[in-house]
Write a protein that holds these residues in place. Sequence first.
Motif, PDB file in Angstrom:
ATOM      1  N   ARG A   9       2.438 -18.248  -2.595  1.00  0.00           N
ATOM      2  CA  ARG A   9       2.017 -17.639  -3.861  1.00  0.00           C
ATOM      3  C   ARG A   9       2.633 -16.256  -4.022  1.00  0.00           C
ATOM      4  NH1 ARG A   9      -2.261 -17.788  -0.604  1.00  0.00           N
ATOM      5  NH2 ARG A   9      -2.957 -15.878   0.404  1.00  0.00           N
ATOM      6  N   ILE A  10       2.489 -15.712  -5.228  1.00  0.00           N
ATOM      7  CA  ILE A  10       2.771 -14.295  -5.426  1.00  0.00           C
ATOM      8  C   ILE A  10       1.594 -13.566  -4.782  1.00  0.00           C
ATOM      9  CG2 ILE A  10       1.830 -14.394  -7.812  1.00  0.00           C
ATOM     10  CD1 ILE A  10       3.855 -12.111  -8.478  1.00  0.00           C
ATOM     11  N   GLY A  11       1.902 -12.760  -3.794  1.00  0.00           N
ATOM     12  CA  GLY A  11       0.842 -12.169  -2.990  1.00  0.00           C
ATOM     13  C   GLY A  11       0.486 -10.753  -3.387  1.00  0.00           C
ATOM     14  N   ARG A  12       1.494 -10.023  -3.831  1.00  0.00           N
ATOM     15  CA  ARG A  12       1.195  -8.647  -4.232  1.00  0.00           C
ATOM     16  C   ARG A  12       2.215  -8.109  -5.213  1.00  0.00           C
ATOM     17  NH1 ARG A  12       5.020  -6.105  -0.694  1.00  0.00           N
ATOM     18  NH2 ARG A  12       4.705  -6.874   1.407  1.00  0.00           N
ATOM     19  N   VAL A  13       1.742  -7.088  -5.923  1.00  0.00           N
ATOM     20  CA  VAL A  13       2.568  -6.352  -6.873  1.00  0.00           C
ATOM     21  C   VAL A  13       2.323  -4.885  -6.583  1.00  0.00           C
ATOM     22  CG1 VAL A  13       2.703  -5.713  -9.312  1.00  0.00           C
ATOM     23  CG2 VAL A  13       2.525  -8.121  -8.683  1.00  0.00           C
ATOM     24  N   GLU A  14       3.403  -4.109  -6.515  1.00  0.00           N
ATOM     25  CA  GLU A  14       3.223  -2.655  -6.401  1.00  0.00           C
ATOM     26  C   GLU A  14       3.668  -2.014  -7.705  1.00  0.00           C
ATOM     27  OE1 GLU A  14       4.273  -0.701  -2.751  1.00  0.00           O
ATOM     28  OE2 GLU A  14       4.656   1.205  -3.754  1.00  0.00           O
ATOM     29  N   ARG A  42      -0.555   5.707  -1.308  1.00  0.00           N
ATOM     30  CA  ARG A  42      -0.746   4.459  -2.047  1.00  0.00           C
ATOM     31  C   ARG A  42      -2.203   4.004  -1.970  1.00  0.00           C
ATOM     32  NH1 ARG A  42       4.352   4.252   0.061  1.00  0.00           N
ATOM     33  NH2 ARG A  42       5.997   3.381  -1.258  1.00  0.00           N
ATOM     34  N   VAL A  43      -2.629   3.349  -3.051  1.00  0.00           N
ATOM     35  CA  VAL A  43      -3.985   2.785  -3.062  1.00  0.00           C
ATOM     36  C   VAL A  43      -3.874   1.262  -3.143  1.00  0.00           C
ATOM     37  CG1 VAL A  43      -6.189   2.701  -4.295  1.00  0.00           C
ATOM     38  CG2 VAL A  43      -4.928   4.854  -4.138  1.00  0.00           C
ATOM     39  N   TYR A  44      -4.634   0.588  -2.290  1.00  0.00           N
ATOM     40  CA  TYR A  44      -4.589  -0.868  -2.165  1.00  0.00           C
ATOM     41  C   TYR A  44      -5.842  -1.479  -2.788  1.00  0.00           C
ATOM     42  CZ  TYR A  44      -0.787  -0.068   1.154  1.00  0.00           C
ATOM     43  OH  TYR A  44       0.400   0.299   1.721  1.00  0.00           O
ATOM     44  N   LEU A  45      -5.647  -2.544  -3.562  1.00  0.00           N
ATOM     45  CA  LEU A  45      -6.788  -3.178  -4.243  1.00  0.00           C
ATOM     46  C   LEU A  45      -6.696  -4.702  -4.170  1.00  0.00           C
ATOM     47  CD1 LEU A  45      -5.574  -0.808  -6.631  1.00  0.00           C
ATOM     48  CD2 LEU A  45      -8.025  -0.936  -6.931  1.00  0.00           C
ATOM     49  N   LYS A  46      -7.871  -5.334  -4.280  1.00  0.00           N
ATOM     50  CA  LYS A  46      -7.918  -6.798  -4.358  1.00  0.00           C
ATOM     51  C   LYS A  46      -8.947  -7.234  -5.400  1.00  0.00           C
ATOM     52  CE  LYS A  46     -10.614  -9.205  -1.034  1.00  0.00           C
ATOM     53  NZ  LYS A  46     -11.750  -9.513  -1.875  1.00  0.00           N
ATOM     54  N   ALA A  47      -8.784  -8.437  -5.912  1.00  0.00           N
ATOM     55  CA  ALA A  47      -9.770  -9.024  -6.827  1.00  0.00           C
ATOM     56  C   ALA A  47     -10.847  -9.718  -5.991  1.00  0.00           C
ATOM     57  CB  ALA A  47      -9.087 -10.016  -7.763  1.00  0.00           C
ATOM     58  N   TRP A  48     -12.011  -9.960  -6.609  1.00  0.00           N
ATOM     59  CA  TRP A  48     -13.166 -10.438  -5.822  1.00  0.00           C
ATOM     60  C   TRP A  48     -12.947 -11.794  -5.167  1.00  0.00           C
ATOM     61  CZ3 TRP A  48     -15.504 -15.026  -6.974  1.00  0.00           C
ATOM     62  CH2 TRP A  48     -15.354 -15.539  -8.265  1.00  0.00           C
ATOM     63  N   SER A  55      -3.799  -7.282  -3.286  1.00  0.00           N
ATOM     64  CA  SER A  55      -2.815  -7.967  -4.129  1.00  0.00           C
ATOM     65  C   SER A  55      -2.152  -6.970  -5.075  1.00  0.00           C
ATOM     66  CB  SER A  55      -3.492  -9.076  -4.955  1.00  0.00           C
ATOM     67  OG  SER A  55      -4.474  -8.513  -5.798  1.00  0.00           O
ATOM     68  N   LEU A  56      -2.716  -5.768  -5.147  1.00  0.00           N
ATOM     69  CA  LEU A  56      -2.156  -4.730  -6.012  1.00  0.00           C
ATOM     70  C   LEU A  56      -2.078  -3.428  -5.233  1.00  0.00           C
ATOM     71  CD1 LEU A  56      -1.329  -3.787  -8.927  1.00  0.00           C
ATOM     72  CD2 LEU A  56      -3.740  -3.214  -9.269  1.00  0.00           C
ATOM     73  N   ILE A  57      -0.916  -2.792  -5.321  1.00  0.00           N
ATOM     74  CA  ILE A  57      -0.740  -1.469  -4.711  1.00  0.00           C
ATOM     75  C   ILE A  57      -0.341  -0.517  -5.837  1.00  0.00           C
ATOM     76  CG2 ILE A  57       0.447  -0.120  -2.937  1.00  0.00           C
ATOM     77  CD1 ILE A  57       1.232  -2.758  -1.555  1.00  0.00           C
ATOM     78  N   LYS A  72       3.898 -14.398  -0.574  1.00  0.00           N
ATOM     79  CA  LYS A  72       3.388 -14.694   0.759  1.00  0.00           C
ATOM     80  C   LYS A  72       3.915 -16.058   1.184  1.00  0.00           C
ATOM     81  CE  LYS A  72      -0.671 -14.732   3.691  1.00  0.00           C
ATOM     82  NZ  LYS A  72      -2.102 -15.008   3.813  1.00  0.00           N
ATOM     83  N   VAL A  73       4.574 -16.079   2.335  1.00  0.00           N
ATOM     84  CA  VAL A  73       5.111 -17.339   2.849  1.00  0.00           C
ATOM     85  C   VAL A  73       4.229 -17.824   3.996  1.00  0.00           C
ATOM     86  CG1 VAL A  73       7.439 -16.659   2.128  1.00  0.00           C
ATOM     87  CG2 VAL A  73       6.741 -16.318   4.522  1.00  0.00           C
ATOM     88  N   LYS A  74       4.507 -19.064   4.417  1.00  0.00           N
ATOM     89  CA  LYS A  74       3.604 -19.733   5.352  1.00  0.00           C
ATOM     90  C   LYS A  74       3.609 -19.104   6.748  1.00  0.00           C
ATOM     91  CE  LYS A  74       2.676 -24.495   6.663  1.00  0.00           C
ATOM     92  NZ  LYS A  74       3.262 -25.842   6.693  1.00  0.00           N
ATOM     93  N   ASN A  75       4.773 -18.800   7.267  1.00  0.00           N
ATOM     94  CA  ASN A  75       4.855 -18.300   8.647  1.00  0.00           C
ATOM     95  C   ASN A  75       6.222 -17.655   8.909  1.00  0.00           C
ATOM     96  OD1 ASN A  75       6.696 -20.450   9.048  1.00  0.00           O
ATOM     97  ND2 ASN A  75       4.999 -21.824   9.510  1.00  0.00           N
ATOM     98  N   ASP A  76       6.424 -17.247  10.142  1.00  0.00           N
ATOM     99  CA  ASP A  76       7.652 -16.548  10.520  1.00  0.00           C
ATOM    100  C   ASP A  76       8.891 -17.439  10.417  1.00  0.00           C
ATOM    101  OD1 ASP A  76       8.925 -14.198  11.448  1.00  0.00           O
ATOM    102  OD2 ASP A  76       9.115 -15.106  13.439  1.00  0.00           O
ATOM    103  N   VAL A  77       8.718 -18.733  10.680  1.00  0.00           N
ATOM    104  CA  VAL A  77       9.848 -19.673  10.585  1.00  0.00           C
ATOM    105  C   VAL A  77      10.371 -19.713   9.147  1.00  0.00           C
ATOM    106  CG1 VAL A  77      10.540 -22.099  10.841  1.00  0.00           C
ATOM    107  CG2 VAL A  77       8.943 -21.074  12.480  1.00  0.00           C
TER     108      VAL A  77
END
Length: 307
Positions: A9-14, A42-48, A55-57, A72-77
């Motif tokens: 998913r789209i995990g964050r936006v700054e 920076r201030v970090y925020l999330k929705a409930w 998800s927002l910086i 956000k991706v699944k893992n390091d691979v």
Amino acid sequence: MGFGNGIMRIGRVELRVLDLEKSVEYYTKVIGMEETGRSDGRVYLKAWDEYDHHSLILKQADHPGLDHFAFKVKNDVVLKDLEKKVEQFGCTTSRISYGTRLAEGQAVHFVLPTGHHVELYYEVERLGTKTGSLNPHPWPLDAHGIAPHRLDHVLLTGDDLKTVTRFFMEVLGFRQSEKITTVDGEELIGSFLFTTNKAHDLAFIKGPDSKLHHVAFYVESIHDVYKAADILTMYNVPTEVTPTRHGITQGQTIYFFDPSGNRNEAFASGYITYEDFPTITWTEDKIGQGIFYHRRELIESFVKALT
Ligand SMILES: [Fe+2]
């Protein structure tokens, strides 16, 4: 995850904001997000309804706009594999080191053909949703403001939409739900892309490179879009477009501006997609109906106000 490309998913936006405290007040009181931390200006925020740390910086700057957005991706691979593919496409990548961002691990950074800065990451601290994951209630009693479930999508402007679409589809494995073309079908002037089963996770419209058109937050229904409109009036927030429906994505929408002029959207519904979803085409002569289904024409600020 949508379909095996490993991008969840789209995990964050700054966002760059002109007055950090005023912006924090807006995103907590009006939007109804929760502040989860501060670090390095920076201030970090999330929705409930989000369970990751943020998800927002918000970052103080002398001009508004999008600093970057990240998937956000699944893992390091997956991270390493996509890093290689992005390099092979011809975009230079760099590593954002562990702990650069609060509660996050490493990220891979690169710049899109449209000039936007993007990152991929997989490690982020989990805080859990406000309603928890054991016998949860559907929403928190102390929700306030618009109270979206989550960050939903971004819409960006850029010049070469064919190349950026090819990048997302061929390199990152996105699919295209909708496109807007000139009537002759030659030029691409809008491109809507997904990596989940949403109608879009990000979209581009023809315009200047590197610009943000809007950041959208997901609410449940048209009723919540109307409630958002009420809340915006109560807080005297500039509203650009009152509640209506999109032809494209078929979602319900309201557009408004944060204190720095970054456009926000409260977006509801929208159809769901599958990997084999057939791309819908809108021609330029019907773009008004595509964007604002009832009004059937664009408004000037919607095309011109970018950050
Ligand atoms: Fe949108």
